[in-house]
Write an enzyme that holds these catalytic residues in place. Structure first.
Site, PDB file in Angstrom:
ATOM      1  N   SER A 151      10.553  -0.258   4.415  1.00 53.12           N
ATOM      2  CA  SER A 151       9.148  -0.313   4.012  1.00 53.12           C
ATOM      3  C   SER A 151       8.481  -1.608   4.459  1.00 53.12           C
ATOM      4  O   SER A 151       7.255  -1.695   4.505  1.00 53.12           O
ATOM      5  CB  SER A 151       9.020  -0.171   2.489  1.00 53.12           C
ATOM      6  OG  SER A 151       9.473   1.089   2.050  1.00 53.12           O
ATOM      7  N   GLY A 189       8.479   4.306   2.895  1.00 56.64           N
ATOM      8  CA  GLY A 189       8.330   3.948   4.298  1.00 56.64           C
ATOM      9  C   GLY A 189       7.189   2.967   4.474  1.00 56.64           C
ATOM     10  O   GLY A 189       6.474   2.645   3.527  1.00 56.64           O
ATOM     11  N   GLN A 212       2.211   8.264  -2.076  1.00 55.48           N
ATOM     12  CA  GLN A 212       0.873   8.193  -1.489  1.00 55.48           C
ATOM     13  C   GLN A 212       0.553   9.441  -0.677  1.00 55.48           C
ATOM     14  O   GLN A 212      -0.562   9.975  -0.745  1.00 55.48           O
ATOM     15  CB  GLN A 212       0.772   6.934  -0.620  1.00 55.48           C
ATOM     16  CG  GLN A 212       0.924   5.639  -1.396  1.00 55.48           C
ATOM     17  CD  GLN A 212       1.255   4.454  -0.513  1.00 55.48           C
ATOM     18  OE1 GLN A 212       1.266   4.559   0.716  1.00 55.48           O
ATOM     19  NE2 GLN A 212       1.540   3.315  -1.127  1.00 55.48           N
ATOM     20  N   HIS A 216       9.623   1.567  -6.883  1.00 50.01           N
ATOM     21  CA  HIS A 216      10.927   1.925  -6.318  1.00 50.01           C
ATOM     22  C   HIS A 216      11.934   2.104  -7.454  1.00 50.01           C
ATOM     23  O   HIS A 216      12.539   1.129  -7.906  1.00 50.01           O
ATOM     24  CB  HIS A 216      11.405   0.841  -5.348  1.00 50.01           C
ATOM     25  CG  HIS A 216      10.748   0.902  -4.012  1.00 50.01           C
ATOM     26  ND1 HIS A 216      11.321   1.519  -2.924  1.00 50.01           N
ATOM     27  CD2 HIS A 216       9.546   0.451  -3.586  1.00 50.01           C
ATOM     28  CE1 HIS A 216      10.510   1.445  -1.878  1.00 50.01           C
ATOM     29  NE2 HIS A 216       9.422   0.797  -2.258  1.00 50.01           N
ATOM     30  N   GLY A 233       3.666   1.159   6.573  1.00 50.37           N
ATOM     31  CA  GLY A 233       2.426   1.520   7.253  1.00 50.37           C
ATOM     32  C   GLY A 233       1.388   2.204   6.390  1.00 50.37           C
ATOM     33  O   GLY A 233       1.516   2.319   5.174  1.00 50.37           O
ATOM     34  N   CYS A 267       7.010   5.882  -3.392  1.00 51.27           N
ATOM     35  CA  CYS A 267       6.280   4.865  -2.628  1.00 51.27           C
ATOM     36  C   CYS A 267       5.363   5.512  -1.582  1.00 51.27           C
ATOM     37  O   CYS A 267       4.374   6.137  -1.951  1.00 51.27           O
ATOM     38  CB  CYS A 267       7.251   3.874  -2.014  1.00 51.27           C
ATOM     39  SG  CYS A 267       6.458   2.322  -1.508  1.00 51.27           S
ATOM     40  N   PHE A 317      -0.550  -0.413   0.107  1.00 55.13           N
ATOM     41  CA  PHE A 317      -1.570   0.610  -0.088  1.00 55.13           C
ATOM     42  C   PHE A 317      -1.350   1.226  -1.464  1.00 55.13           C
ATOM     43  O   PHE A 317      -0.236   1.201  -1.996  1.00 55.13           O
ATOM     44  CB  PHE A 317      -1.476   1.698   0.987  1.00 55.13           C
ATOM     45  CG  PHE A 317      -1.855   1.237   2.367  1.00 55.13           C
ATOM     46  CD1 PHE A 317      -3.124   1.480   2.878  1.00 55.13           C
ATOM     47  CD2 PHE A 317      -0.945   0.550   3.160  1.00 55.13           C
ATOM     48  CE1 PHE A 317      -3.474   1.050   4.148  1.00 55.13           C
ATOM     49  CE2 PHE A 317      -1.285   0.113   4.430  1.00 55.13           C
ATOM     50  CZ  PHE A 317      -2.555   0.362   4.923  1.00 55.13           C
ATOM     51  N   GLU A 326      14.835   3.184  -7.375  1.00 57.74           N
ATOM     52  CA  GLU A 326      16.203   2.862  -6.952  1.00 57.74           C
ATOM     53  C   GLU A 326      16.491   1.374  -6.996  1.00 57.74           C
ATOM     54  O   GLU A 326      17.641   0.951  -6.806  1.00 57.74           O
ATOM     55  CB  GLU A 326      16.454   3.389  -5.537  1.00 57.74           C
ATOM     56  CG  GLU A 326      15.906   2.537  -4.413  1.00 57.74           C
ATOM     57  CD  GLU A 326      14.394   2.577  -4.247  1.00 57.74           C
ATOM     58  OE1 GLU A 326      13.871   1.783  -3.445  1.00 57.74           O
ATOM     59  OE2 GLU A 326      13.741   3.405  -4.904  1.00 57.74           O
TER      60      GLU A 326
END
EC number: 6.3.5.5
Length: 390
Positions: free
Chosen positions: A53, A250, A283, A363, A252, A279, A324, A365
């Site tokens: 990420s 991920g 989105q 997150h 971007g 995450c 974001f 995890e």
């Protein structure tokens, strides 16, 4: 503004606004461009920098001592060779010392080199963090040259001309290119990683830069996990006869990744396949149901973020890493907000009331971070088990 350490600097950080921080280079040599952000975690720095990420970002750690436990293969978060393209740079206050942990199998500086991460120490990280906090994240150029031959003006120009995160699609750079099964389960001291179950619900993970610990915890919860590239089609997914789908984390801009991902995600929802988003996945699920996302000024990066769980009434301390966010006010009527950040009130989770769909911005995890949200995986896999047995 120029911040200068002593002795002769062998590294430099130039920000898009013209600010320059001089320090001591370590890790990989050369120049890297990225968005500078700050992370407040006190531990787990290897896992943070290995998190896909963080692709395209330079991480400034607010905790001064970084890397003094070295690095080891068991704490790897890249779930595929492609996912090794994570953070491009690191900034720390104190010099990295030799490993003081029995688990280390290499020094942190050596690990930075193998990952191609350009790093600086001796930086006034408090001043840099205040700048980000007050003015927002910005693009930067970070350089390391052992002889100290750094063209500061060229570095400033590179930072000023670097493309911002808005409008950038980075997930394809860190997602696997071929699908496959994942069998590595939870880690225990002295035992290492367990082997996944031979039966149980089949979960297909769409990889947009998935962290390894997401896959481990799904496996540990009793799922048989298969991972597909983020560009997989609905036919690719259905061919595996999934009981559930996970849309991974991920890097971007989710709107850019969504240009190729949303048709598949919408098809998964239309097929009524139970789905969990994490995450970036959170989105993109929001975008798939008509909500909107927006760039955050500073983002959320750390392992100490309080999140209110509206379903339990409890506050969970979680790990976060996102620039974001989902605009909670744009969620449709069939989406109920389940989690909210207690730092700024931003959306941190929702569920659909008419479909088996759940999503969290944080997150669960961890790796690194608190384990307050591990139950996300147990509940999701438990839901799938109930459906399979029904």
């Amino acid at each position: 503004m120029t911040s200068t350490p002593t002795p002769t600097p062998t590294g430099a950080l130039a920000l898009a606004d013209g600010s320059v921080f001089l320090g001591h280079g370590t890790g990989a040599t050369g120049i890297a461009l990225g968005e500078v952000c700050f992370n407040t975690a006190m531990t787990g720095h290897q896992e943070i920098l290995a998190d896909p990420s963080y692709a395209g970002q330079v991480v400034c750690f607010t905790f001064p001592h970084v890397g003094n436990v070295g690095a080891n293969g068991e704490d790897e978060e890249a779930a595929s060779p492609q996912a090794r393209k994570a953070a491009v740079g690191m900034i720390a206050r104190a010099k990295i010392t030799p490993p003081a942990s029995w688990r280390a199998d290499t020094t942190f500086e050596e690990w930075l080199c193998t990952r191609g991460i350009v790093a600086l120490t001796g930086i006034d990280t408090r001043a840099l963090t205040r700048k980000i906090r007050e003015g927002g994240m910005q693009m930067c150029a970070i350089a390391h040259d052992a002889a100290g031959n750094i063209d500061i003006e060229a570095l400033k120009a590179a930072a000023a001309g670097a493309p911002t995160m808005e409008g950038r699609e980075l997930a394809a750079d860190v997602a696997r290119t071929e699908g496959g099964d994942w069998t590595e389960g939870n880690w225990t001291l002295g035992e290492g990683y367990a082997v996944g179950p031979e039966d149980g619900p089949r979960v297909v993970v769409l990889d947009y830069g998935v962290k390894a610990n997401i896959l481990r915890l799904l496996t540990g919860a009793g799922a048989r996990v298969a991972v597909l590239p983020g560009k997989a089609s609905i036919d690719d997914i259905k061919a595996l006869n999934p009981d559930g789908v996970v849309v991974s984390n991920g890097p971007g801009d989710p709107a850019e990744t969504g240009k190729y991902a949303l048709p598949t995600i919408k098809a998964v929802l239309d097929a009524n396949i139970p789905t969990l988003g994490i995450c970036l996945g959170h989105q993109m699920l929001a975008l798939a149901i008509g909500a909107k996302t927006a760039k955050m000024p500073q983002g959320h990066h750390g392992a100490n973020h309080p999140v209110k769980n509206h379903e339990t009434g409890q506050v969970e301390i979680v790990s976060m890493n996102h620039g974001f966010a989902v605009d909670g006010t744009t969620l449709p009527a069939n989406a109920a907000e389940t989690h909210v950040s207690l730092f700024d009130g931003s959306n941190s989770g929702f569920k659909l009331t008419d479909k088996p769909v759940w999503a969290v911005q944080h997150h669960p995890e961890a790796s690194p971070g608190p384990q307050d949200s591990f139950g996300v995986f147990d509940r999701f896999v438990g839901e799938l088990k109930g459906r399979v047995e029904a």
